[in-house]
Design an enzyme around this catalytic site. Structure first.
Site, PDB file in Angstrom:
ATOM      1  N   TYR A  51     -12.269 -35.610  38.493  1.00  0.00           N
ATOM      2  CA  TYR A  51     -11.720 -36.580  39.451  1.00  0.00           C
ATOM      3  C   TYR A  51     -12.573 -36.576  40.695  1.00  0.00           C
ATOM      4  CZ  TYR A  51      -7.580 -39.349  38.680  1.00  0.00           C
ATOM      5  OH  TYR A  51      -6.753 -40.342  38.304  1.00  0.00           O
ATOM      6  N   GLU A  53     -12.320 -39.163  43.611  1.00  0.00           N
ATOM      7  CA  GLU A  53     -11.998 -40.275  44.519  1.00  0.00           C
ATOM      8  C   GLU A  53     -12.814 -40.165  45.797  1.00  0.00           C
ATOM      9  OE1 GLU A  53      -7.769 -40.161  45.025  1.00  0.00           O
ATOM     10  OE2 GLU A  53      -7.406 -41.185  43.131  1.00  0.00           O
ATOM     11  N   ASP A 197     -22.814 -63.726  40.320  1.00  0.00           N
ATOM     12  CA  ASP A 197     -22.295 -62.865  39.242  1.00  0.00           C
ATOM     13  C   ASP A 197     -23.305 -62.936  38.099  1.00  0.00           C
ATOM     14  OD1 ASP A 197     -21.048 -61.728  37.081  1.00  0.00           O
ATOM     15  OD2 ASP A 197     -19.167 -62.841  37.300  1.00  0.00           O
ATOM     16  N   THR A 223     -21.883 -56.796  35.327  1.00  0.00           N
ATOM     17  CA  THR A 223     -21.502 -55.792  34.346  1.00  0.00           C
ATOM     18  C   THR A 223     -22.765 -55.008  34.005  1.00  0.00           C
ATOM     19  OG1 THR A 223     -21.896 -57.421  32.616  1.00  0.00           O
ATOM     20  CG2 THR A 223     -19.609 -57.089  33.276  1.00  0.00           C
ATOM     21  N   LYS A 226     -24.064 -55.675  29.268  1.00  0.00           N
ATOM     22  CA  LYS A 226     -24.546 -56.845  28.525  1.00  0.00           C
ATOM     23  C   LYS A 226     -26.074 -56.719  28.376  1.00  0.00           C
ATOM     24  CE  LYS A 226     -20.405 -59.278  29.864  1.00  0.00           C
ATOM     25  NZ  LYS A 226     -19.751 -60.378  30.601  1.00  0.00           N
ATOM     26  N   ARG A 232     -20.128 -49.777  29.175  1.00  0.00           N
ATOM     27  CA  ARG A 232     -19.188 -50.772  29.691  1.00  0.00           C
ATOM     28  C   ARG A 232     -18.822 -50.400  31.113  1.00  0.00           C
ATOM     29  NH1 ARG A 232     -18.547 -53.441  25.457  1.00  0.00           N
ATOM     30  NH2 ARG A 232     -17.494 -55.054  26.618  1.00  0.00           N
TER      31      ARG A 232
HETATM   32  C1  LIG Z   1     -18.511 -60.493  31.131  1.00  0.00           C
HETATM   33  C2  LIG Z   1     -18.390 -61.135  32.455  1.00  0.00           C
HETATM   34  C3  LIG Z   1     -17.457 -60.693  33.404  1.00  0.00           C
HETATM   35  C4  LIG Z   1     -16.369 -59.695  33.095  1.00  0.00           C
HETATM   36  O1  LIG Z   1     -16.690 -58.502  32.631  1.00  0.00           O
HETATM   37  P1  LIG Z   1     -15.616 -57.544  31.921  1.00  0.00           P
HETATM   38  O2  LIG Z   1     -16.320 -56.254  31.928  1.00  0.00           O
HETATM   39  O3  LIG Z   1     -15.361 -58.132  30.580  1.00  0.00           O
HETATM   40  O4  LIG Z   1     -14.385 -57.543  32.777  1.00  0.00           O
HETATM   41  C5  LIG Z   1     -17.464 -61.283  34.657  1.00  0.00           C
HETATM   42  N1  LIG Z   1     -18.325 -62.266  34.955  1.00  0.00           N
HETATM   43  C6  LIG Z   1     -19.211 -62.741  34.067  1.00  0.00           C
HETATM   44  C7  LIG Z   1     -20.139 -63.835  34.463  1.00  0.00           C
HETATM   45  C8  LIG Z   1     -19.262 -62.196  32.783  1.00  0.00           C
HETATM   46  O5  LIG Z   1     -20.140 -62.697  31.903  1.00  0.00           O
END
Ligand SMILES: *Cc1c(COP(=O)(O)O)cnc(C)c1O
Length: 439
Positions: A51, A53, A197, A223, A226, A232
């Site tokens: 932990y 925090e 994003d 993220t 990807k 993740r």
């Molecule tokens: C995949 C994605 C997210 C969300 O990610 P999670 O880990 O699934 O919550 C947010 N914004 C964009 C543009 C994404 O492609």
């Protein structure tokens, strides 16, 4: 796998079956990838026991000497990779990262702009079923009906008349480049924050295969799982200073009377605003993945992702398949099934491709005439198959298989033939050679 094999054979079997599925199939979901064994090992480490925090050197629990080392390395590597002034590596995933930015900068009911979900935006960019659309006032921008492209002049006019407090640039199903600089200019003109994003394209940005939103953008969320090929999770990066402090947050001061920084607003929104203890095992794996992305070979990887996507797009079009915007500039391809007389049949095609060992997802097309549950598109992407080492000639084989299935999605013989071609192909590109769990 030795311990789990004996202690929990049911879960061990599910894991073995998943590995077999990943080894034998062609993974074309553009938001998925195959991480390295080093990333898997960091995620499976004893950091899951801890932990912590707070932030490095400012924790609420004891025993942080090694967590701090790890988190500081993760921050430093991400900063180098994206040219970020400030990095927060703690967000649990992409959606919570975006939520933290809203929480840091907007008040309930504040207006923002994001790309329409059916045209390739994300749920967290203002969908009415998501917190972003329920708690805040979303005004969507959209692609042009004719070209299926974003028109920056139109978006600018819309921003001038709507006066949003934040504009989100980013995509989940838009196959073309995003003009981050143009978005930032619009944001500066209308006094809005710009949140880029880059969840889908982070690997391309890190590898120089897509324009980076930094140094000019206010905030980047992404993220890590990807195209960036990590565990993740997510990170938030931003400028130190809040360009809009006096306009939107004049009351937020430090103890010495100076303006609260943007980086501080973001950090306190993540913790203690939204999250408790960070997932240290995942953050260790993020650090490993950032280290891998800093290697020169990652540049090659990122460029090959795009080359592969273009090759696959070309082969699909040669086979008479219609693509949204007639091609791609990034890692993803959106097939428009309407000209193949499969309007609203995305699910049928997704299932048929699944049976052939090709994993994709059904997706809406811009101005979708059917429904999100039975949409008229199929979304494909090349990050995972590029990780396996596949190149342009393999793209052709896969594209021909996809075209055959789209032309006869209910013909079992066709599907079976494509499946045997796919098995033949994947055998030549082992994902995790010699992985112990195969035994
Ligand atoms: C995949 C994605 C997210 C969300 O990610 P999670 O880990 O699934 O919550 C947010 N914004 C964009 C543009 C994404 O492609």
């Amino acid at each position: 796998m030795n311990d789990i094999n004996s202690s929990d054979p049911e879960i061990a079997e599910a894991i073995r079956n998943e590995l077999k599925r990943e080894e034998e199939g062609v993974e074309l979901i553009p938001s998925e990838n195959n991480v390295s064994k080093a990333v898997l090992q960091a995620m499976g480490s004893v950091f899951t026991n801890k932990y912590s925090e707070g932030y490095p050197k400012k924790r609420y629990y004891g025993g942080q000497e090694f967590v701090d080392v790890m988190e500081e390395i993760a921050i430093e590597r991400a900063g180098k990779l994206f040219g970020a002034e400030h990095v927060n590596v703690q967000p649990y995933s992409g959606s919570p990262a975006n939520q933290a930015v809203f929480f840091a900068l907007l008040n309930v009911g504040d207006k923002f702009m994001g790309l329409n979900l059916t045209s390739g935006g994300h749920l967290t960019h203002g969908s009415p079923v998501n917190f972003s659309g329920k708690i805040y006032k979303c005004v969507s921008y959209d692609v042009e009906k004719e070209t299926e492209l974003l028109d920056m002049d139109k978006i600018k006019k819309q921003a001038i008349s709507e006066k949003p407090k934040m504009i989100i640039s980013g995509l989940t199903a838009y196959p073309r480049k995003i003009e981050f600089k143009a978005f930032q200019e619009i944001c500066e003109e209308v006094d809005a924050y710009h949140m880029a994003d880059i969840s889908h394209i982070a690997g391309l940005v890190a590898g120089g295969a897509h324009e980076s939103p930094f140094p000019f953008t206010d905030i980047i969320t992404t993220t890590t799982h990807k195209s960036l090929r990590g565990p993740r999770g997510a990170i938030i990066m931003c400028k130190e200073e809040d360009r809009l402090h006096d306009k939107y947050h004049p009351e937020l001061k430090m103890k010495d009377g100076s303006a609260k920084k943007l980086s501080q607003l973001i950090d306190s929104a993540v913790f203690p605003g939204l999250q408790g203890g960070p997932h240290d095992h995942v953050n260790a794996a993020k650090a490993v993945a950032f280290g891998e992305a800093l290697e020169p070979s990652f540049k090659e990887y990122a460029n090959q992702i795009v080359k592969n996507a273009k090759a696959m797009a070309d082969s699909l079009m040669e086979e008479g398949i219609k693509l949204v915007t007639n091609g791609t500039d990034n890692h993803l391809i959106l097939i428009d099934l309407r000209p193949s007389r499969l309007t609203g049949q995305g699910k049928l095609v997704q299932n048929a491709l699944d049976e052939a060992g090709i994993t994709t997802n059904k997706n809406t097309v811009p101005y979708e005439p059917a429904s999100p549950f039975n949409p008229s598109g199929i979304r494909l992407g090349t990050p995972a198959i590029t990780t396996r080492g596949m190149k342009e000639s393999e793209m052709k084989v896969i594209a021909q298989g996809i075209a055959k299935v789209i032309k006869a999605p209910e013909d079992k013989a066709v599907i079976e033939k494509v499946h045997s071609d796919i098995l033949e192909l994947t055998k030549q590109f082992p994902l995790y050679p010699g992985m112990e769990i195969l035994k």
